[in-house]
Design an enzyme around this catalytic site. Sequence first.
Site, PDB file in Angstrom:
ATOM      1  N   ARG A   1       0.981  -1.288   0.201  1.00  0.00           N
ATOM      2  CA  ARG A   1      -0.051  -0.006  -0.029  1.00  0.00           C
ATOM      3  C   ARG A   1       0.883   1.349   0.034  1.00  0.00           C
ATOM      4  O   ARG A   1       0.625   2.082  -0.890  1.00  0.00           O
ATOM      5  CB  ARG A   1      -0.862  -0.057   1.076  1.00  0.00           C
ATOM      6  CG  ARG A   1      -2.232  -0.411   1.180  1.00  0.00           C
ATOM      7  CD  ARG A   1      -2.512  -1.478   2.448  1.00  0.00           C
ATOM      8  NE  ARG A   1      -1.508  -2.346   2.594  1.00  0.00           N
ATOM      9  CZ  ARG A   1      -1.760  -3.545   2.033  1.00  0.00           C
ATOM     10  NH1 ARG A   1      -2.790  -3.872   1.649  1.00  0.00           N
ATOM     11  NH2 ARG A   1      -0.805  -4.419   2.456  1.00  0.00           N
ATOM     12  N   THR A   2       1.679   1.433   1.052  1.00  0.00           N
ATOM     13  CA  THR A   2       2.355   2.708   1.196  1.00  0.00           C
ATOM     14  C   THR A   2       3.216   3.088  -0.082  1.00  0.00           C
ATOM     15  O   THR A   2       2.867   3.977  -0.729  1.00  0.00           O
ATOM     16  CB  THR A   2       3.350   2.570   2.358  1.00  0.00           C
ATOM     17  OG1 THR A   2       2.652   2.148   3.328  1.00  0.00           O
ATOM     18  CG2 THR A   2       3.691   4.066   2.725  1.00  0.00           C
TER      19      THR A   2
ATOM     20  N   LYS B   1      25.794  -3.283  -0.152  1.00  0.00           N
ATOM     21  CA  LYS B   1      27.367  -3.251  -0.203  1.00  0.00           C
ATOM     22  C   LYS B   1      27.637  -2.482   1.117  1.00  0.00           C
ATOM     23  O   LYS B   1      28.913  -2.166   1.036  1.00  0.00           O
ATOM     24  CB  LYS B   1      27.672  -2.548  -1.431  1.00  0.00           C
ATOM     25  CG  LYS B   1      27.197  -3.211  -2.682  1.00  0.00           C
ATOM     26  CD  LYS B   1      27.385  -2.235  -3.979  1.00  0.00           C
ATOM     27  CE  LYS B   1      26.491  -2.495  -5.054  1.00  0.00           C
ATOM     28  NZ  LYS B   1      26.662  -1.391  -6.445  1.00  0.00           N
TER      29      LYS B   1
ATOM     30  N   ARG C   1      10.881   4.044   3.677  1.00  0.00           N
ATOM     31  CA  ARG C   1      10.609   2.993   4.764  1.00  0.00           C
ATOM     32  C   ARG C   1      11.821   2.345   5.160  1.00  0.00           C
ATOM     33  O   ARG C   1      12.719   2.031   4.296  1.00  0.00           O
ATOM     34  CB  ARG C   1       9.604   1.898   4.159  1.00  0.00           C
ATOM     35  CG  ARG C   1       9.456   0.810   5.232  1.00  0.00           C
ATOM     36  CD  ARG C   1       8.110   0.039   4.749  1.00  0.00           C
ATOM     37  NE  ARG C   1       6.851   0.804   5.140  1.00  0.00           N
ATOM     38  CZ  ARG C   1       5.645   0.225   5.181  1.00  0.00           C
ATOM     39  NH1 ARG C   1       5.532  -1.187   4.795  1.00  0.00           N
ATOM     40  NH2 ARG C   1       4.749   0.933   5.146  1.00  0.00           N
TER      41      ARG C   1
ATOM     42  N   HIS D   1       4.470   5.583  11.546  1.00  0.00           N
ATOM     43  CA  HIS D   1       4.092   5.515  10.337  1.00  0.00           C
ATOM     44  C   HIS D   1       2.987   6.745  10.121  1.00  0.00           C
ATOM     45  O   HIS D   1       1.776   6.406   9.896  1.00  0.00           O
ATOM     46  CB  HIS D   1       3.162   4.280  10.014  1.00  0.00           C
ATOM     47  CG  HIS D   1       3.148   3.644   8.713  1.00  0.00           C
ATOM     48  ND1 HIS D   1       3.222   4.628   7.537  1.00  0.00           N
ATOM     49  CD2 HIS D   1       2.544   2.458   8.196  1.00  0.00           C
ATOM     50  CE1 HIS D   1       3.122   4.154   6.473  1.00  0.00           C
ATOM     51  NE2 HIS D   1       2.785   2.695   6.669  1.00  0.00           N
TER      52      HIS D   1
HETATM   53  N1   CP Z   1      -0.418  -0.208   5.719  1.00  0.00           N
HETATM   54  C1   CP Z   1       0.590  -0.246   5.178  1.00  0.00           C
HETATM   55  O1   CP Z   1       1.692   0.378   5.682  1.00  0.00           O
HETATM   56  O2   CP Z   1       0.724  -1.353   4.169  1.00  0.00           O
HETATM   57  P1   CP Z   1       2.225  -1.578   3.458  1.00  0.00           P
HETATM   58  O3   CP Z   1       3.057  -2.401   4.498  1.00  0.00           O
HETATM   59  O4   CP Z   1       1.644  -2.686   2.395  1.00  0.00           O
HETATM   60  O5   CP Z   1       2.761  -0.546   3.095  1.00  0.00           O
END
Ligand code: CP
Length: 302
Positions: free
Chosen positions: A47-48, A76, A97, A125
């Site tokens: 999703r993100t 590396k 991320r 998040h």
């Molecule tokens: N909600 C969310 O962070 O989903 P993903 O891990 O698929 O990005």
Amino acid sequence: MSPLDFTTKELDRLFDLAGDIEKHKEKYAHACEGKILATCFYEPSTRTRLSFESAMTRLGGRVIGFSDAASSSASKGESVSDTIRIISCYADICAMRHPKEGAPMVAAEKSGIPVINAGDGGHQHPTQTLTDLLTIRSLKGRLGGFTIGLCGDLKFGRTVHSLIHALVRYPDIRFIFISPEELKVPDYITDMLRAREIPYEEYMSLEDIMPQLDLLYMTRVQKERFFNEEDYVRLKDFYILDKAKMALARPDMLVLHPLPRVNEISVEVDEDPRAAYFKQAQYGVYVRQALILTLLGLAPQT
Ligand code: CP
């Protein structure tokens, strides 16, 4: 970028912009022409990452990036600080991320471009929280005056930590934390709630508290953050939201979930009009479009 980097007034502007994008998609179709988003994902995501890529593409911009640390020069030994210096030469904005808590913030300090935290370890998040807030505001018409139940892995669930930090700034919020003993919300969060005199209660049974909730935020048990498989197996199916439990809830209670889900919401709940988790994913694109425009200084002036 964290939701707390924005005042509640700035968040309102962001959500108003997301609402306008939802209604007038064409108006924004070329807003980011010539701009590049880098998605630097050192951890898996559906999703993100894809909603950021969809958001930038829908704004007329372009996307570069990697979806796996193993396919980047992190494999590396390159540091996040060096990587972001390089990405700053290639892109105008970055969504990152990382499994290490704080890594996107370290990157932001060395970066020549805005760095958006797209999830850092078990910490925060923020853009999921923007998604959650926009979903609540759009479907309930307000962001205060709720009893919200947060259920599942409240220890490792970074979406829960971010959401609590954002919601404490709105009036008349009562938190109900529902988790097994081992997955309780961290002390630093309950300390913060006590210091701010914000009411919270902790329960183990979801059924007992269901009739009181305006919102139920379900979470997945975060397998990837467990130190041993045995504990995960013991706790993974502790809560399963099904039709029988939904029958105990208010007719206007909303069920949210950041997704992905495993077993914690039975698929039979998907058809319930109170199940909002797939709509939530759609709101994630609008709010990320609004965020990209805002951070690039391209949001229309109000
Ligand atoms: N909600 C969310 O962070 O989903 P993903 O891990 O698929 O990005």
